[in-house]
Design an enzyme around this catalytic site. Structure first.
Site, mmCIF file in Angstrom:
data_model
loop_
_atom_site.group_PDB
_atom_site.id
_atom_site.type_symbol
_atom_site.label_atom_id
_atom_site.label_comp_id
_atom_site.label_asym_id
_atom_site.label_seq_id
_atom_site.Cartn_x
_atom_site.Cartn_y
_atom_site.Cartn_z
ATOM 1 N N GLY A 18 33.112 39.555 35.115
ATOM 2 C CA GLY A 18 34.094 38.679 35.737
ATOM 3 C C GLY A 18 33.693 38.355 37.161
ATOM 4 C CE LYS A 203 49.478 46.069 42.033
ATOM 5 N NZ LYS A 203 48.008 46.144 41.963
ATOM 6 C CG ASN A 207 51.894 43.481 39.635
ATOM 7 O OD1 ASN A 207 51.823 43.046 40.778
ATOM 8 N ND2 ASN A 207 50.876 44.120 39.067
#
Length: 322
Positions: A18, A203, A207
């Site tokens: 990526g 986390k 989000n």
């Protein structure tokens, strides 16, 4: 086309899958942290069908711009068989299609590190790794931020913490862990957690609040501190705590709420990745954030109506703007 003479000296054993903003950020940080071996030991893996040397620009958080030539391996390059450590920095919805076809081409002892928003891809990846018994899987998340100036120039826009933890398969070899640990600094701490899923759920909760609400209300993170969002944020968190508990993860709703509002405060001027995806008519990671919470709720025969409504609303917004 590949310049064989230019790339033949490169024998990487660490690669990043990526080449987006976070992928390039990890590449630059690994190279900086492992300078003695970086030029020939670290590569990116791209989508193209030929290997190439690509000039990259990196503007660090001090505003200094650095230039380097990066080896970008084709997915058919035989040097993939030498990769001992692979950091996967694609979007959550790209993980399966990008990674799974590569597993048999990588070193039989390769250790995979997933570094993306949300949760979910670790389930099919861990299943696939069962067919490669000497490979291993580590999961992680980072609060660092980077912005693409253009395809091959990124700017480091936010310092943050990177959190990692072993998940399954073979453990990460000490020399590879040392290569990652070298990225640690006082400004950019690297933390190892065991077990790791509790950290990733924390986390996920941040989000699950910030991403859909900023995308739906077209606002920056700081505006979520307004009183009109307080009850909705409370209900999102409560659903997450309940679902996580059934998944064997204990979360404290008060501590989680404090963390959410702290992130809102610290990133008040930022626009979330989901907001930016919606604005630029890109696919979002909603299925791996609020959508994942709903999937786990369904698995345990629970209801998560607030997260379900957010997931549906963002999905509808994506369709409207497509």
């Amino acid at each position: 086309m590949e310049n064989t003479l230019a790339t033949s000296a490169y024998l990487p054993h660490i690669a990043i899958l990526g080449a987006g903003a976070i992928g390039q950020l990890m590449y630059h940080q690994l190279c900086h942290a492992n300078q003695a071996q970086a030029k020939h030991a670290i590569a990116l893996i791209g989508r193209q069908n030929h290997t190439q040397l690509q000039p990259l620009q990196f503007t660090d958080h001090c505003g200094l711009t650095h230039n380097t030539n990066a080896l970008i391996l084709a997915t058919t390059d035989t040097r993939l068989a030498k990769i001992q450590l692979l950091l996967v920095c694609v979007k959550a919805y790209q993980v399966e299609t990008a990674l799974l076809p590569l597993l048999s081409q990588l070193s039989p002892q390769c250790h995979i590190v997933l570094l993306h928003n949300g949760l979910g891809p670790h389930l099919p990846v861990s299943k696939a790794i069962e067919l490669h018994p000497e490979q291993g899987l580590t999961l992680g998340t980072t609060s660092q931020a980077a912005l693409k100036i253009n395809q091959w120039h990124i700017k480091h826009t936010g310092l943050g913490v990177t959190q990692l933890g072993y998940y399954c398969g073979h453990q990460l070899a000490p020399n590879l862990q040392a290569s990652i640990q070298a990225m640690h600094s006082q400004e950019q701490p690297l933390e190892w957690h065991q077990p790791v899923l509790a950290v990733l759920w924390q986390k996920l909760a941040v989000n699950a609040v910030i991403n859909p609400l900023t995308a739906l209300h077209q606002c920056n993170n700081g505006q979520l501190a307004a009183g009109k969002y307080r009850e909705q944020i409370k209900m999102i968190i409560q659903e997450i705590v309940t679902v996580a508990q059934y998944d064997g993860i204990k979360l404290d709703p008060k501590l989680l709420s404090t963390r959410v509002y702290k992130v809102i405060e610290l990133t008040s001027a930022n626009f979330s990745s989901m907001y930016q995806d919606v604005v630029h008519h890109r696919a979002t990671e909603i299925d791996y954030i609020n959508g994942y919470i709903c999937q786990r709720a369904q698995h345990h025969n629970l209801n998560a109506p607030i997260n379900q409504s957010l997931a549906a609303a963002v999905a509808a917004l994506n369709c409207t703007l497509a």
